[in-house]
Every structure is written in C-alpha cells, then in structure tokens.
Scaffold this active site. Structure first.
Site, short mmCIF file in Angstrom:
data_model
loop_
_atom_site.label_atom_id
_atom_site.label_comp_id
_atom_site.label_asym_id
_atom_site.label_seq_id
_atom_site.Cartn_x
_atom_site.Cartn_y
_atom_site.Cartn_z
N HIS A 235 59.64 -43.29 -42.00
CA HIS A 235 58.68 -43.96 -41.16
C HIS A 235 59.22 -45.20 -40.59
O HIS A 235 58.77 -45.70 -39.49
CB HIS A 235 57.31 -43.80 -41.61
CG HIS A 235 56.82 -44.83 -42.69
ND1 HIS A 235 57.07 -44.30 -44.00
CD2 HIS A 235 56.47 -46.14 -42.80
CE1 HIS A 235 56.93 -45.32 -44.70
NE2 HIS A 235 56.63 -46.40 -43.99
N ASP A 268 60.33 -38.29 -46.17
CA ASP A 268 59.86 -39.65 -45.75
C ASP A 268 61.11 -40.49 -46.23
O ASP A 268 60.94 -41.66 -46.72
CB ASP A 268 58.60 -40.05 -46.15
CG ASP A 268 58.42 -41.39 -45.47
OD1 ASP A 268 58.76 -41.58 -44.44
OD2 ASP A 268 57.57 -42.50 -46.35
N SER A 351 57.71 -50.81 -47.37
CA SER A 351 58.17 -49.43 -47.17
C SER A 351 59.77 -49.42 -47.15
O SER A 351 60.28 -50.29 -46.38
CB SER A 351 57.71 -48.89 -46.16
OG SER A 351 56.34 -48.36 -46.30
#
Length: 508
Positions: A235, A268, A351
């Site tokens: 993402h 992810d 992230s």
C-alpha cells in the site's frame, strides 16, 4: 593703703546704728575677695590673674567695694539679697604684686573664702546656646529623625535597586553565567540497548516518497541486499501505479529513483530497486518463529514524513489474525496477515519499516495499526497510535520477497474451497456455492482430496482454534504451498479431523 595714719572707713557712719554699718562692732573687716580662676568653654583652664600682695606700694588703685548680685537658687527661685556691708575698720589696700618680685605660694582658699560667692559657686554650670529641650520633646525629635532616616534609606535603596535591576536586565547579569553540566562522555552504547540497535539499523532504513495520478504518499522500507532491493508494503507503492515516481531517501540524505520489482496486495508486500547506489548495508533478517510475547522490540520509520524516527516497545501478542485494505470493494486488495502485535508506537509513514529484535535483526514489517476510530487501518487514514501496532512476520516476508525478486509475483497457499464470509457462527463454514457459480470445493484440489464438503465448519488448524473465515485464510497464508495442515471440522453435529497438503495459486 599701707602707712602709719588711720584709715578712713569705706562707709559713713550709720545714723541708725544698724549693724554692720553703725558703730564699730565685733566684726572684722572683710578680707579681700579672691575668685577662683574661671573655666573657659569646653573645660580648658585660663591663665590665673596676678596675685595681689598687701602692703606693697604700687601704682594700682584700691579695689572698690565688692557687691555681689543676688544668686539664683536651684529651680529658678530668687533668694533674698544679702545685706550690704559697711566697713568701719581700716582696710588695707591690696597691692598688686610687681612683676619683678618672686611669686608667693598660693594663698589658702579657705582663709580667703568669699561668703557671698557661695551661691554663685554652687550654681550649676550651663553651656552657652539654646535651651535644652525636655524629655518629651527630645523623644519626639528623635522619633522624627529615625522616621526621616528610614524614609531616606528606603528611597536611596529603591533607587539603587532599580538602577542595578535595569543594568542586570539590559546586560544579562553581573558577569558570565556558568551552569553545571555533565562531562563529555563516549558516544558508544550497549549494542543491545535501544540506542545501540538504532545506531546499527538506521543506515539501512530508507524513506519512500511516492507520487502518481492524483495521489501521493510516504512510507518506509529497508535494504535487503547490496544489489539495491528494498522491501516495503504494497500500500506504500500503490499510489505510483504504472507511471508514477518513487524516490528513495537514505539515512545519509542521498536520494535515488526506484522502480517496482514486484508487489502483492494479499500479503501487503512489495519490492522496489534502486540503481547506481554503492555502499548499501542490508539489514540482517531474524526468525519470527523465535519471537515470544514480552520480547523487547524497536520500530524505525518516517511517521508523518519524520524520517529516522525510532520507537520501542514489546511483543504484545503473536499470530494475531488481521485483515486490512478492501477499499476497492471486490476484496482483491484485502490483505490477510497472521501478525505480530506490538505496543511500539507506529503511525502513518511507519508502514514498510522494520520491527527489530534485541540483536538489531528484522523480525517483522510494520504494516497496520488499530485506531480509536473504526478499526484496523493502513496508512491511508491519518490516525495515530494507541499502542496497537501490527507487523507481518519476517518469515512470511522473506518468502514473499524472494518470490517477488525472482519472478515478480508471489504464490499463495490454498486449500481449494470457497468460504461463506457471511457466516456468523464460530468457525469457518464452507459455502454452498463457489465463486462464479463453480463448485465450493475445487475439483481435484487439496480440500477435495481431504474429503471436505459444502457446509462443513472448520474449527481448528493444526490444533489452534479459528473463529471466522478471515482467520482460516490468515492461518493458511502463514504457510508455504506444499506445507501439510491438519484441519478439525464439524459435519452434521459430528467432529472429524482431516489432513491435506496446501496447493498454490498466483497472487494478485
């Protein structure tokens, strides 16, 4: 005067025969009056007057009769004037001693005592000048002097204080201010401390700035090898699309362009690569199977584009099943992670960054947080940490990264069944129909070979309880294709156990 003739009395005879001015009586002529030397101001004695010797001829005239003023007794009351004395006897005329005659011894003061001078001699001496005030007036004047002095002192002190204060404020003090401070110490830290871990890991952590058609974002990554491969979250790079830009900023401040090698939304995870960069230091990878609850961990990332931010915490839980994403609505972008849970603060921008153990080895990839709003979110929402962060175990990340670098795609382990995601009971139920109208159990797949049927409820995987379809997927994704699983399922109220070998499918 000295001579043989009779001396004429100083006073005429008193017609009334009043003593001592009448007929000659028993009173002897008054001796010549001698006064003691007067004391000048401040107690210094003046020179004594020349002594007078009787019977010596000289040019000096006889002394006139001595009359004394009325003496004032104590307390200011006037006494009666003494009676005047008329001498009928011849008085010898005192003669002033000549300068050429030798000085005679001082006369006896008692033999030449002047009775009329007694009052004057007894009177208290007074200083010249204003009258001395009484006690009340003295105290009042002293009080006024004290009050006036105090006021004057206060005014002077206030003025001096104001001047000194203004000087200190303007010049910053009387002199140079020196504050106590610890001595300089060595910069080295224990390798197992947070500072030691950060010092070893920071050179291998990078910040990614991604921009594409109508969207942009910031994330973190870390170096996998010296060839320039960097692991991050899917993402993070998703805004770049096919024609976007990815800029990598290293801890040294150097920047480089990066391209996507491969990505997988189901895990992810994504791998990007930089070219022309030398001296890359890969981060060592740990083993997430060795992690235990309570182990200390360190998270590094760029929350809100604050590169190189270091936070620390512990492992709060293992094998925490989470799902994230799903913005597309068809489920193609949903990630299923059997995550490591940590209380190390993780925020948007973290992230893709590493979660490190006490040896500065990567044990997870920071991926999601649980917000106080609406549940688990990736960095698309600008929420903050509440101490619930989740990381993809590095064992899973390593397998996926190797596949992405080798083929550009990642494989997913599958059972070969379709699940009823609307089932609200405990466990994961096999759907009555498959996706696209096909059978719910793929023909010839691992599930069919194990004897799984539509309507079966799977309650355990390898002896661990599962409570929903999402948890079953998470537990399956935590394995590699070809791994063997044991499933516990219920059918018609009866429990049974089946064993199967996981199949493989290409990721999306």
């Amino acid at each position: 005067m000295a001579g043989g003739g009779q001396v004429r009395p100083l006073h005429e005879p008193d017609a009334y025969s009043t003593p001592p001015y009448g007929e000659p009586g028993p009173w002897a002529p008054a001796p010549p009056v001698q006064h003691p030397a007067s004391t000048p101001a401040h107690g210094m004695a003046s020179a004594a007057p020349p002594a007078v010797t009787e019977g010596e001829p000289g040019p000096w005239a006889p002394a006139p009769p001595v009359q004394h003023p009325a003496s004032t007794p104590a307390h200011g009351m006037a006494s009666a004037a003494p009676p005047a004395v008329t001498e009928t006897a011849a008085l010898p005329v005192p003669a002033q001693t000549r300068p050429d005659v030798a000085d005679a011894p001082p006369a006896d003061p008692w033999g030449r005592y002047d009775p009329w001078a007694a009052a004057a001699a007894a009177a208290p001496l007074q200083q010249a000048g204003p009258a001395t005030p009484d006690g009340t007036r003295r105290r009042g004047r002293a009080r006024r002097v004290i009050v006036g002095g105090a006021l004057l002192l206060a005014l002077v002190s206030g003025g001096i204080g104001g001047i000194v204060g203004a000087y200190l404020e303007r010049n910053g003090g009387v002199g140079t201010v020196t504050l106590p401070q610890a001595e300089k110490e060595t910069t080295g830290r224990d390798p197992g401390s947070v500072a030691g871990i950060a010092a070893r890991a920071l050179p291998s952590v990078v910040t990614l700035h991604v921009s594409g058609a109508g969207s942009a974002g910031t994330g973190t990554g870390f170096v996998l090898d010296e060839r320039g491969h960097i692991l991050t979250n899917d993402h993070v790079v998703e805004p770049a699309g096919k024609n976007g830009e990815i800029t990598v900023t290293f801890h040294s401040g150097d920047t480089a362009r990066a391209t996507v090698v491969g990505r997988d939304s189901g895990y992810d995870l994504a791998v990007v690569k930089v070219k022309g960069v030398r001296g890359l230091a890969p981060l060592p990878l740990g083993n997430s199977d060795n992690v235990r609850v309570g182990d200390p961990v360190v998270a590094i990332g760029a929350p809100f584009d604050l590169a190189g931010t270091v936070t620390s915490g512990i492992i709060s839980a293992r094998e925490r099943p989470i799902t994230a994403g799903g913005e597309k609505g068809d489920g193609s972008d949903v990630s299923y992670v059997d995550a490591l849970q940590t209380d190390a603060p993780i925020n948007p921008g973290n992230s893709g960054g590493p979660l490190l153990d006490a040896e500065a080895r990567v044990i997870g990839i920071n991926s999601a947080i649980r917000s106080a709003g609406d549940g688990a979110e990736l960095d698309g929402g600008q929420t903050g940490s509440i101490g619930l962060g989740f990381a993809i175990p590095i064992n899973q990340g390593k397998r996926v990264a190797e596949e992405l670098i080798s083929t550009g795609e990642a494989t997913h382990p599958v059972i070969g069944i379709t699940l009823d995601m609307d089932y609200s009971g405990d466990g994961a139920r096999v759907a009555a129909k498959g996706s696209g109208g096909g059978p719910p159990v793929s023909t010839g797949g691992p599930g069919a070979k194990a004897g799984i049927e539509a309507g079966d409820v799977i309650t355990e995987v390898d002896g661990r309880r599962v409570h929903s379809g999402e948890e079953l997927i998470v537990k399956t994704r935590a394995h590699r294709p070809g791994d063997r699983l044991e499933l516990t399922l219920e059918r018609d109220g009866k429990e049974r156990t089946v064993s199967l070998v996981l199949g493989s499918s290409d990721g999306g």
